[in-house]
Motif scaffolding. Structure first.
Motif, PDB file in Angstrom:
ATOM      1  N   ASN A  21     -10.974  45.833  21.630  1.00  0.00           N
ATOM      2  CA  ASN A  21     -12.326  45.590  22.137  1.00  0.00           C
ATOM      3  C   ASN A  21     -13.414  46.333  21.368  1.00  0.00           C
ATOM      4  O   ASN A  21     -14.541  46.442  21.841  1.00  0.00           O
ATOM      5  CB  ASN A  21     -12.399  45.988  23.620  1.00  0.00           C
ATOM      6  CG  ASN A  21     -11.692  44.981  24.501  1.00  0.00           C
ATOM      7  OD1 ASN A  21     -11.892  43.790  24.354  1.00  0.00           O
ATOM      8  ND2 ASN A  21     -10.844  45.470  25.395  1.00  0.00           N
ATOM      9  N   VAL A  22     -13.090  46.811  20.191  1.00  0.00           N
ATOM     10  CA  VAL A  22     -14.083  47.514  19.391  1.00  0.00           C
ATOM     11  C   VAL A  22     -15.123  46.524  18.858  1.00  0.00           C
ATOM     12  O   VAL A  22     -14.796  45.438  18.395  1.00  0.00           O
ATOM     13  CB  VAL A  22     -13.412  48.238  18.212  1.00  0.00           C
ATOM     14  CG1 VAL A  22     -14.457  48.780  17.235  1.00  0.00           C
ATOM     15  CG2 VAL A  22     -12.533  49.360  18.726  1.00  0.00           C
ATOM     16  N   GLY A  23     -16.409  46.912  18.958  1.00  0.00           N
ATOM     17  CA  GLY A  23     -17.468  46.134  18.324  1.00  0.00           C
ATOM     18  C   GLY A  23     -17.927  44.911  19.071  1.00  0.00           C
ATOM     19  O   GLY A  23     -18.636  44.075  18.501  1.00  0.00           O
ATOM     20  N   ILE A  24     -17.550  44.781  20.338  1.00  0.00           N
ATOM     21  CA  ILE A  24     -18.029  43.649  21.128  1.00  0.00           C
ATOM     22  C   ILE A  24     -18.836  44.176  22.313  1.00  0.00           C
ATOM     23  O   ILE A  24     -18.631  45.297  22.772  1.00  0.00           O
ATOM     24  CB  ILE A  24     -16.876  42.753  21.639  1.00  0.00           C
ATOM     25  CG1 ILE A  24     -15.960  43.543  22.587  1.00  0.00           C
ATOM     26  CG2 ILE A  24     -16.085  42.180  20.467  1.00  0.00           C
ATOM     27  CD1 ILE A  24     -14.917  42.674  23.263  1.00  0.00           C
ATOM     28  N   LYS A  25     -19.747  43.366  22.799  1.00  0.00           N
ATOM     29  CA  LYS A  25     -20.587  43.770  23.911  1.00  0.00           C
ATOM     30  C   LYS A  25     -19.719  44.021  25.146  1.00  0.00           C
ATOM     31  O   LYS A  25     -18.921  43.173  25.545  1.00  0.00           O
ATOM     32  CB  LYS A  25     -21.619  42.680  24.200  1.00  0.00           C
ATOM     33  CG  LYS A  25     -22.664  43.082  25.228  1.00  0.00           C
ATOM     34  CD  LYS A  25     -23.716  42.004  25.377  1.00  0.00           C
ATOM     35  CE  LYS A  25     -24.765  42.412  26.404  1.00  0.00           C
ATOM     36  NZ  LYS A  25     -25.817  41.372  26.561  1.00  0.00           N
ATOM     37  N   PHE A 240     -28.057  47.254  21.351  1.00  0.00           N
ATOM     38  CA  PHE A 240     -27.196  47.626  20.229  1.00  0.00           C
ATOM     39  C   PHE A 240     -25.734  47.654  20.670  1.00  0.00           C
ATOM     40  O   PHE A 240     -25.409  48.147  21.743  1.00  0.00           O
ATOM     41  CB  PHE A 240     -27.605  49.003  19.713  1.00  0.00           C
ATOM     42  CG  PHE A 240     -26.703  49.539  18.635  1.00  0.00           C
ATOM     43  CD1 PHE A 240     -26.786  49.054  17.337  1.00  0.00           C
ATOM     44  CD2 PHE A 240     -25.778  50.520  18.924  1.00  0.00           C
ATOM     45  CE1 PHE A 240     -25.956  49.550  16.343  1.00  0.00           C
ATOM     46  CE2 PHE A 240     -24.940  51.025  17.941  1.00  0.00           C
ATOM     47  CZ  PHE A 240     -25.040  50.536  16.642  1.00  0.00           C
ATOM     48  N   THR A 241     -24.862  47.123  19.842  1.00  0.00           N
ATOM     49  CA  THR A 241     -23.416  47.166  20.083  1.00  0.00           C
ATOM     50  C   THR A 241     -22.763  47.964  18.968  1.00  0.00           C
ATOM     51  O   THR A 241     -22.813  47.567  17.797  1.00  0.00           O
ATOM     52  CB  THR A 241     -22.803  45.756  20.132  1.00  0.00           C
ATOM     53  OG1 THR A 241     -23.444  45.002  21.164  1.00  0.00           O
ATOM     54  CG2 THR A 241     -21.316  45.822  20.418  1.00  0.00           C
ATOM     55  N   GLY A 242     -22.174  49.061  19.312  1.00  0.00           N
ATOM     56  CA  GLY A 242     -21.563  49.928  18.315  1.00  0.00           C
ATOM     57  C   GLY A 242     -20.406  49.262  17.596  1.00  0.00           C
ATOM     58  O   GLY A 242     -19.593  48.556  18.206  1.00  0.00           O
ATOM     59  N   LEU A 243     -20.333  49.463  16.288  1.00  0.00           N
ATOM     60  CA  LEU A 243     -19.256  48.973  15.424  1.00  0.00           C
ATOM     61  C   LEU A 243     -19.195  47.448  15.324  1.00  0.00           C
ATOM     62  O   LEU A 243     -18.195  46.892  14.860  1.00  0.00           O
ATOM     63  CB  LEU A 243     -17.888  49.518  15.872  1.00  0.00           C
ATOM     64  CG  LEU A 243     -17.754  51.046  15.918  1.00  0.00           C
ATOM     65  CD1 LEU A 243     -16.358  51.435  16.380  1.00  0.00           C
ATOM     66  CD2 LEU A 243     -18.050  51.651  14.565  1.00  0.00           C
ATOM     67  N   ALA A 244     -20.280  46.763  15.738  1.00  0.00           N
ATOM     68  CA  ALA A 244     -20.282  45.292  15.654  1.00  0.00           C
ATOM     69  C   ALA A 244     -20.220  44.821  14.204  1.00  0.00           C
ATOM     70  O   ALA A 244     -19.509  43.856  13.886  1.00  0.00           O
ATOM     71  CB  ALA A 244     -21.519  44.736  16.352  1.00  0.00           C
ATOM     72  N   SER A 245     -20.958  45.480  13.323  1.00  0.00           N
ATOM     73  CA  SER A 245     -20.947  45.087  11.907  1.00  0.00           C
ATOM     74  C   SER A 245     -19.571  45.303  11.300  1.00  0.00           C
ATOM     75  O   SER A 245     -19.077  44.462  10.534  1.00  0.00           O
ATOM     76  CB  SER A 245     -21.998  45.891  11.128  1.00  0.00           C
ATOM     77  OG  SER A 245     -23.284  45.630  11.615  1.00  0.00           O
ATOM     78  N   PHE A 246     -18.941  46.402  11.645  1.00  0.00           N
ATOM     79  CA  PHE A 246     -17.602  46.673  11.134  1.00  0.00           C
ATOM     80  C   PHE A 246     -16.616  45.622  11.615  1.00  0.00           C
ATOM     81  O   PHE A 246     -15.774  45.151  10.846  1.00  0.00           O
ATOM     82  CB  PHE A 246     -17.148  48.066  11.583  1.00  0.00           C
ATOM     83  CG  PHE A 246     -15.708  48.366  11.283  1.00  0.00           C
ATOM     84  CD1 PHE A 246     -15.308  48.694  10.001  1.00  0.00           C
ATOM     85  CD2 PHE A 246     -14.749  48.302  12.283  1.00  0.00           C
ATOM     86  CE1 PHE A 246     -13.973  48.959   9.720  1.00  0.00           C
ATOM     87  CE2 PHE A 246     -13.423  48.577  12.019  1.00  0.00           C
ATOM     88  CZ  PHE A 246     -13.031  48.903  10.728  1.00  0.00           C
TER      89      PHE A 246
END
Length: 431
Positions: A21-25, A240-246
């Motif tokens: 679940n990393v990088g998703i809202k 902002f969603t953390g790690l979304a770009s990654f």
């Protein structure tokens, strides 16, 4: 704030990683929610030529035993070993000198010994528990006695600017911190370098106009800005969603790790585990693991002190601020939370005066018997003011009379939620 709290924090971060679940809202990075703030300018502070620094929690060790204070056993930075002890303390608007620091009895012994820390200067507008330890006590202004400019604290969806006019002139000999420091600079022949030719109020106005460069819609006239006093800006765009770009493109947006990827196994912590000097019972692991530590059930001192003690934030005060307000203490008295099962086995009923103690210290406080806390665990709200009798027994339910100065393994942070204690009924008292 546990003896091994770093591992708990790391384990929480592992949950979204292991579940994908990393990088998703809504996926949760394991960190705090992202706050929306505005990059306001700050007053220039110059460069500190001294680069050596110590973990904040270990300031008492730096006073008492600097020869044993090293990079490998105490988290010292920019030097392998602390070359000199702390001989001077400057404390501003803080009750951390005694009340909010662990093991008050030991801290008291250190601060009383004038061969160790030789000078303590404290600035406050209240005679706090810490203020009583000052060699020089300087009266600072309250928020009502000085013009000031400040920014939002921690807000999720709002950025804010506060411009506050003083309500009254400073009373007695009270001075702003700026004026106190300017006076010191004057005596050192450095006043112009410190003040840049401006007084306190001129600096406030100057910084306001620096803020206008970021938010031009603020009034040009500073006096008009003072009239309104408060300005706020909602968050623009999407949250902002953390790690979304990654998550979207790991190759294009690598992380600041050795591999550029999420690393569950920490090579840095692995190296630390091989080199750092840790006391028996402490451990640093490359993977987040549950590690039984001191101050928990099952350890050697658990027979004498079978109850775990934690400290929660309390509505009567902010940390220790307002801890001396009699009206607030009447509305929300300091009390020890204890489960009915633990209370019954000790003959304690709601409202009894109880003694909470371990081999570090003792405090007296009223019991709050409630099923809202689990059996085997007590909670004593942190921040109550230290109030010892002639025997050194605290009369006000201050938790730090019971807490240890042994730091956490990695951050060398405070372990004030890791305590083993015993509680007994002191004497029969009616509420």
């Amino acid at each position: 704030r546990h003896a091994n709290g770093e591992q708990t924090a790391r384990a929480i971060c592992m949950l979204p990683i292991l579940t994908g679940n990393v990088g998703i809202k809504g996926g949760n990075s394991g960190d705090r929610e992202a706050s929306f703030g505005i990059d306001w300018p700050t007053i220039p502070v110059g460069e500190n030529r001294v680069k050596t620094s110590i973990p904040c929690f270990l300031w008492t060790k730096a006073i008492e035993n600097h020869k044993e204070f090293t990079a490998l056993n105490s988290g010292l930075r920019e030097k392998k070993r602390l070359q000199v002890p702390i001989k001077f303390l400057w404390c501003f608007a803080s009750n951390a000198l005694i009340n909010q620091h662990s093991d008050i009895n030991h801290t008291h012994e250190i601060l009383q010994n004038e061969s160790k820390c030789e000078m303590i200067v404290l600035i406050d507008n209240i005679m706090s528990s810490s203020a009583k330890y000052a060699d020089i006590l300087l009266p600072g202004t309250s928020s009502f006695e000085e013009r000031d400019l400040s920014y939002q604290g921690y807000a999720v969806e709002m950025g804010a600017l506060f411009i506050r006019e003083k309500a009254i002139e400073p009373m007695g000999e009270c001075l702003t911190l700026f004026d106190i420091c300017a006076g010191i600079a004057r005596q050192m022949g450095k006043e112009k370098q410190f003040t840049h030719g401006m007084n306190h109020d001129q600096w406030v106005e100057y910084m306001y106009h620096q803020c206008r460069k970021i938010k031009p819609r603020l009034p040009k006239d500073f006096s008009k800005a003072l009239e309104q006093g408060f300005y706020k800006w909602p968050r623009d765009g999407k949250p902002f969603t953390g790690l979304a770009s990654f998550r979207k493109n790991p190759e294009k947006y690598p992380l600041a790790t050795p591999s550029g990827k999420i690393e569950i196994f920490s090579s840095l912590l692995w190296k630390m585990s091989q080199t750092w000097e840790l006391p028996e019972g402490d451990s640093i692991q490359a993977l987040p693991e549950y590690l039984p530590t001191w101050g928990t059930p099952g350890k050697k001192d658990a027979a004498l002190y079978p109850l775990q003690l934690v400290g929660h934030h309390y509505k009567q005060r902010t940390h220790s601020t307002y801890g001396n307000n009699e009206w607030l203490k009447e509305a929300s008295p300091q009390s020890l939370w204890i489960n009915p099962m633990d209370a019954e086995s000790r003959g304690i009923v709601h409202g009894d005066l109880v003694k909470v103690f371990n081999d570090i210290g003792t405090t007296l406080v009223r019991a709050k018997v409630t099923p809202r806390i689990m059996p085997g665990v007590l909670s004593l709200p942190q921040g109550a003011w230290y109030n010892p009798d002639q025997k050194g027994i605290d009369q006000g339910g201050c938790i730090n009379i019971l807490t240890s100065q042994r730091p956490s393994p990695i951050a060398k942070g405070n372990p004030q939620h890791t305590n083993l204690v015993q509680v007994v009924k002191e004497k029969q008292n009616n509420v």
